[in-house]
Design a protein around this motif. Sequence first.
Motif, PDB file in Angstrom:
ATOM      1  N   TRP A 100       0.846  -1.204   0.000  1.00  0.00           N
ATOM      2  CA  TRP A 100       0.000   0.000   0.000  1.00  0.00           C
ATOM      3  C   TRP A 100       0.876   1.247   0.000  1.00  0.00           C
ATOM      4  O   TRP A 100       0.584   2.240  -0.669  1.00  0.00           O
ATOM      5  N   SER A 101       1.960   1.196   0.740  1.00  0.00           N
ATOM      6  CA  SER A 101       2.881   2.322   0.769  1.00  0.00           C
ATOM      7  C   SER A 101       3.533   2.522  -0.600  1.00  0.00           C
ATOM      8  O   SER A 101       3.665   3.655  -1.075  1.00  0.00           O
ATOM      9  N   ARG A 127      -2.965   9.532  -1.687  1.00  0.00           N
ATOM     10  CA  ARG A 127      -3.414   9.784  -0.316  1.00  0.00           C
ATOM     11  C   ARG A 127      -4.218   8.595   0.211  1.00  0.00           C
ATOM     12  O   ARG A 127      -4.008   8.137   1.329  1.00  0.00           O
ATOM     13  N   ARG A 128      -5.134   8.048  -0.614  1.00  0.00           N
ATOM     14  CA  ARG A 128      -5.944   6.900  -0.173  1.00  0.00           C
ATOM     15  C   ARG A 128      -5.066   5.683   0.127  1.00  0.00           C
ATOM     16  O   ARG A 128      -5.260   4.997   1.129  1.00  0.00           O
ATOM     17  N   ALA A 129      -4.086   5.424  -0.738  1.00  0.00           N
ATOM     18  CA  ALA A 129      -3.188   4.284  -0.510  1.00  0.00           C
ATOM     19  C   ALA A 129      -2.341   4.512   0.742  1.00  0.00           C
ATOM     20  O   ALA A 129      -2.123   3.586   1.522  1.00  0.00           O
ATOM     21  N   ALA A 130      -1.895   5.743   0.955  1.00  0.00           N
ATOM     22  CA  ALA A 130      -1.101   6.054   2.151  1.00  0.00           C
ATOM     23  C   ALA A 130      -1.930   5.854   3.415  1.00  0.00           C
ATOM     24  O   ALA A 130      -1.432   5.313   4.410  1.00  0.00           O
ATOM     25  N   GLU A 131      -3.173   6.283   3.388  1.00  0.00           N
ATOM     26  CA  GLU A 131      -4.042   6.102   4.555  1.00  0.00           C
ATOM     27  C   GLU A 131      -4.229   4.616   4.857  1.00  0.00           C
ATOM     28  O   GLU A 131      -4.204   4.197   6.013  1.00  0.00           O
ATOM     29  N   GLU A 141       6.738   3.508   6.750  1.00  0.00           N
ATOM     30  CA  GLU A 141       7.223   4.340   5.661  1.00  0.00           C
ATOM     31  C   GLU A 141       6.160   5.280   5.104  1.00  0.00           C
ATOM     32  O   GLU A 141       6.434   6.128   4.273  1.00  0.00           O
ATOM     33  N   THR A 142       4.956   5.160   5.613  1.00  0.00           N
ATOM     34  CA  THR A 142       3.869   6.028   5.175  1.00  0.00           C
ATOM     35  C   THR A 142       4.081   7.467   5.627  1.00  0.00           C
ATOM     36  O   THR A 142       3.483   8.387   5.094  1.00  0.00           O
ATOM     37  N   TRP A 143       4.960   7.670   6.591  1.00  0.00           N
ATOM     38  CA  TRP A 143       5.260   9.034   7.017  1.00  0.00           C
ATOM     39  C   TRP A 143       5.757   9.874   5.845  1.00  0.00           C
ATOM     40  O   TRP A 143       5.480  11.076   5.760  1.00  0.00           O
ATOM     41  N   THR A 144       6.477   9.247   4.924  1.00  0.00           N
ATOM     42  CA  THR A 144       6.983   9.976   3.764  1.00  0.00           C
ATOM     43  C   THR A 144       5.833  10.435   2.880  1.00  0.00           C
ATOM     44  O   THR A 144       5.823  11.570   2.399  1.00  0.00           O
ATOM     45  N   ALA A 145       4.859   9.587   2.670  1.00  0.00           N
ATOM     46  CA  ALA A 145       3.680   9.985   1.887  1.00  0.00           C
ATOM     47  C   ALA A 145       2.949  11.132   2.575  1.00  0.00           C
ATOM     48  O   ALA A 145       2.492  12.077   1.922  1.00  0.00           O
ATOM     49  N   LEU A 146       2.851  11.063   3.889  1.00  0.00           N
ATOM     50  CA  LEU A 146       2.214  12.152   4.634  1.00  0.00           C
ATOM     51  C   LEU A 146       3.016  13.440   4.462  1.00  0.00           C
ATOM     52  O   LEU A 146       2.432  14.520   4.290  1.00  0.00           O
ATOM     53  N   GLY A 147       4.332  13.349   4.479  1.00  0.00           N
ATOM     54  CA  GLY A 147       5.168  14.528   4.266  1.00  0.00           C
ATOM     55  C   GLY A 147       4.926  15.146   2.898  1.00  0.00           C
ATOM     56  O   GLY A 147       4.819  16.375   2.772  1.00  0.00           O
ATOM     57  N   ARG A 148       4.809  14.318   1.887  1.00  0.00           N
ATOM     58  CA  ARG A 148       4.548  14.834   0.537  1.00  0.00           C
ATOM     59  C   ARG A 148       3.186  15.516   0.475  1.00  0.00           C
ATOM     60  O   ARG A 148       3.028  16.556  -0.165  1.00  0.00           O
ATOM     61  N   GLU A 191       8.270  18.493   7.184  1.00  0.00           N
ATOM     62  CA  GLU A 191       9.528  18.149   7.849  1.00  0.00           C
ATOM     63  C   GLU A 191       9.280  17.209   9.029  1.00  0.00           C
ATOM     64  O   GLU A 191      10.005  16.220   9.208  1.00  0.00           O
ATOM     65  N   ARG A 192       8.259  17.491   9.824  1.00  0.00           N
ATOM     66  CA  ARG A 192       7.947  16.601  10.967  1.00  0.00           C
ATOM     67  C   ARG A 192       7.629  15.188  10.482  1.00  0.00           C
ATOM     68  O   ARG A 192       8.108  14.204  11.052  1.00  0.00           O
ATOM     69  N   ALA A 193       6.835  15.073   9.426  1.00  0.00           N
ATOM     70  CA  ALA A 193       6.474  13.753   8.905  1.00  0.00           C
ATOM     71  C   ALA A 193       7.699  13.030   8.346  1.00  0.00           C
ATOM     72  O   ALA A 193       7.901  11.843   8.613  1.00  0.00           O
ATOM     73  N   TYR A 194       8.526  13.746   7.583  1.00  0.00           N
ATOM     74  CA  TYR A 194       9.732  13.127   7.026  1.00  0.00           C
ATOM     75  C   TYR A 194      10.675  12.675   8.142  1.00  0.00           C
ATOM     76  O   TYR A 194      11.284  11.611   8.048  1.00  0.00           O
ATOM     77  N   ARG A 195      10.801  13.484   9.184  1.00  0.00           N
ATOM     78  CA  ARG A 195      11.671  13.093  10.306  1.00  0.00           C
ATOM     79  C   ARG A 195      11.166  11.803  10.955  1.00  0.00           C
ATOM     80  O   ARG A 195      11.957  10.921  11.292  1.00  0.00           O
ATOM     81  N   ARG A 196       9.843  11.700  11.123  1.00  0.00           N
ATOM     82  CA  ARG A 196       9.274  10.469  11.699  1.00  0.00           C
ATOM     83  C   ARG A 196       9.572   9.273  10.805  1.00  0.00           C
ATOM     84  O   ARG A 196       9.907   8.190  11.277  1.00  0.00           O
ATOM     85  N   GLY A 197       9.437   9.475   9.497  1.00  0.00           N
ATOM     86  CA  GLY A 197       9.756   8.399   8.561  1.00  0.00           C
ATOM     87  C   GLY A 197      11.223   8.022   8.620  1.00  0.00           C
ATOM     88  O   GLY A 197      11.573   6.841   8.600  1.00  0.00           O
ATOM     89  N   ALA A 198      12.090   9.030   8.704  1.00  0.00           N
ATOM     90  CA  ALA A 198      13.528   8.770   8.792  1.00  0.00           C
ATOM     91  C   ALA A 198      13.854   8.004  10.067  1.00  0.00           C
ATOM     92  O   ALA A 198      14.661   7.069  10.051  1.00  0.00           O
ATOM     93  N   GLU A 199      13.221   8.390  11.172  1.00  0.00           N
ATOM     94  CA  GLU A 199      13.436   7.685  12.445  1.00  0.00           C
ATOM     95  C   GLU A 199      12.974   6.234  12.358  1.00  0.00           C
ATOM     96  O   GLU A 199      13.534   5.360  13.020  1.00  0.00           O
ATOM     97  N   ALA A 200      11.975   5.983  11.510  1.00  0.00           N
ATOM     98  CA  ALA A 200      11.469   4.618  11.337  1.00  0.00           C
ATOM     99  C   ALA A 200      12.329   3.809  10.365  1.00  0.00           C
ATOM    100  O   ALA A 200      12.086   2.631  10.160  1.00  0.00           O
TER     101      ALA A 200
END
Length: 159
Positions: free
Chosen positions: A31-32, A48-52, A61-68, A80-89
Amino acid sequence: MLARGREQTGRPDAAEAAADRAADHGSPQAWSALSRIRERAGDRDGSRRAAERAFALGALETWTALGREREQRADPAGAERAYRRGAEAGDTDAHAALGALYTEAGRTAEARAAYRTAVDAYHLDAWEGLLSALAAQAPRAASAQLVARLRGTGLPAED
């Protein structure tokens, strides 16, 4: 994942079909991947639907889709907050996205660091961003750093 391989070889339709089949079996990573593939194809609603769906199934890894999504809504701080969460994951796409976001904001030192992390994790698309960020430095320093990185990869590099 089969979808990523097909996407990297320039076969987006085959990539989407492979991810779609895996998503039908409940794979959060598929899905991601579908989210990323649809976003690159310009299908923002489908992305957006696939990311959700991926996020609901636990794909980090969906944090990156949220960042976009946040970037598209002109919310760079949220992106930036969403990408950082994705990077931390551990999502290498998130590191590359951070690099692009930082480059756009003129934060070249942070962009270089984010791109380096992505490149070190074998994110091939991040090389272009890293080279651009290095080019923004003083020419001699950028050249010396690039030569050192190339030597570290085993590729031939001359001073």
